[in-house]
Design a protein around this motif. Structure first.
Motif, short mmCIF file in Angstrom:
data_model
loop_
_atom_site.label_atom_id
_atom_site.label_comp_id
_atom_site.label_asym_id
_atom_site.label_seq_id
_atom_site.Cartn_x
_atom_site.Cartn_y
_atom_site.Cartn_z
N GLN A 137 0.83 -1.21 0.00
CA GLN A 137 0.00 0.00 0.00
C GLN A 137 0.86 1.26 0.00
OE1 GLN A 137 -2.53 0.36 3.43
NE2 GLN A 137 -3.62 2.12 2.62
N LYS A 138 1.92 1.26 0.77
CA LYS A 138 2.81 2.42 0.83
C LYS A 138 3.46 2.72 -0.52
CE LYS A 138 3.89 2.33 5.71
NZ LYS A 138 4.93 2.13 6.73
N THR A 139 3.73 1.68 -1.28
CA THR A 139 4.35 1.91 -2.60
C THR A 139 3.35 2.49 -3.60
OG1 THR A 139 3.88 -0.34 -3.36
CG2 THR A 139 6.00 0.03 -2.26
N LYS A 140 2.07 2.20 -3.42
CA LYS A 140 1.04 2.65 -4.36
C LYS A 140 0.38 3.96 -3.94
CE LYS A 140 1.50 -0.78 -7.09
NZ LYS A 140 2.10 -0.60 -8.39
N GLU A 141 0.51 4.31 -2.68
CA GLU A 141 -0.13 5.53 -2.17
C GLU A 141 0.60 6.77 -2.68
OE1 GLU A 141 -0.59 7.57 2.13
OE2 GLU A 141 -1.24 5.49 1.99
N PRO A 142 -0.16 7.73 -3.23
CA PRO A 142 0.52 8.95 -3.71
C PRO A 142 1.06 9.77 -2.54
CG PRO A 142 -1.86 9.19 -3.88
CD PRO A 142 -1.60 7.78 -3.45
N LYS A 143 2.20 10.36 -2.75
CA LYS A 143 2.81 11.21 -1.73
C LYS A 143 2.04 12.52 -1.64
CE LYS A 143 6.15 8.38 -0.90
NZ LYS A 143 6.04 7.51 0.23
N ARG A 144 1.74 12.92 -0.42
CA ARG A 144 1.02 14.17 -0.20
C ARG A 144 2.02 15.30 -0.02
NH1 ARG A 144 -1.85 10.59 3.26
NH2 ARG A 144 -3.80 9.98 2.28
#
Length: 147
Positions: free
Chosen positions: A7-14
């Motif tokens: 999930q962390k790899t796919k989550e866009p950076k805010r």
């Protein structure tokens, strides 16, 4: 555990710093507008610093409701995030947004019944707090006069 890593790899950076800067500047601009309204009321309508708060807040809420009804405030809120929600303008937006959302259900059950769902708790807390403070002040005044 593997899912969290995936999930962390796919989550866009805010863009945290960018979002904080937007909120800070938009919230500050709203406060500057509020100060300008206060100065306007003090200069043209002879309000004092102690009495200018209520008409200023009412004016800001009215402007917010008008801009929300016209569809502009939602765009500002998308851009500013908490910078537009934290000041009193967030209260006006919450009230009118619920009214607009439920207008198809009629004026009484739709608009009237749903308009104060979120804002009702704020109003209730304000009225109750004012009652408690007035009660405490009355008791202190009575005890101070009796002594």
């Amino acid at each position: 555990m593997q899912y969290k890593d995936f999930q962390k790899t796919k989550e866009p950076k805010r863009p945290l710093l960018k979002n904080c800067a937007r909120a800070f500047f938009v919230g500050g601009i709203i406060c500057v507008i509020g100060q300008a309204i206060s100065v306007f009321y003090m200069y043209f309508f002879d309000f004092t610093e102690q009495t200018v708060g209520n008409p200023t807040v009412a004016t800001l809420i009215f402007i917010t409701m008008l801009l929300t009804g016209l569809g502009y405030y939602d765009r500002l809120a998308q851009f500013a995030g908490a910078g537009s929600a934290v000041p009193v303008t967030g209260f006006g937006n919450a009230v009118i947004s619920a009214a607009i959302e439920h207008r198809t259900e009629g004026f009484v059950q739709g608009v009237g019944g749903n308009m104060f769902k979120l804002a009702g708790s704020v109003i209730l807390f304000g009225v109750f707090s004012a009652f408690v403070i007035a009660l405490i002040k009355t008791i202190i005044t009575y005890l101070g006069g009796a002594a």
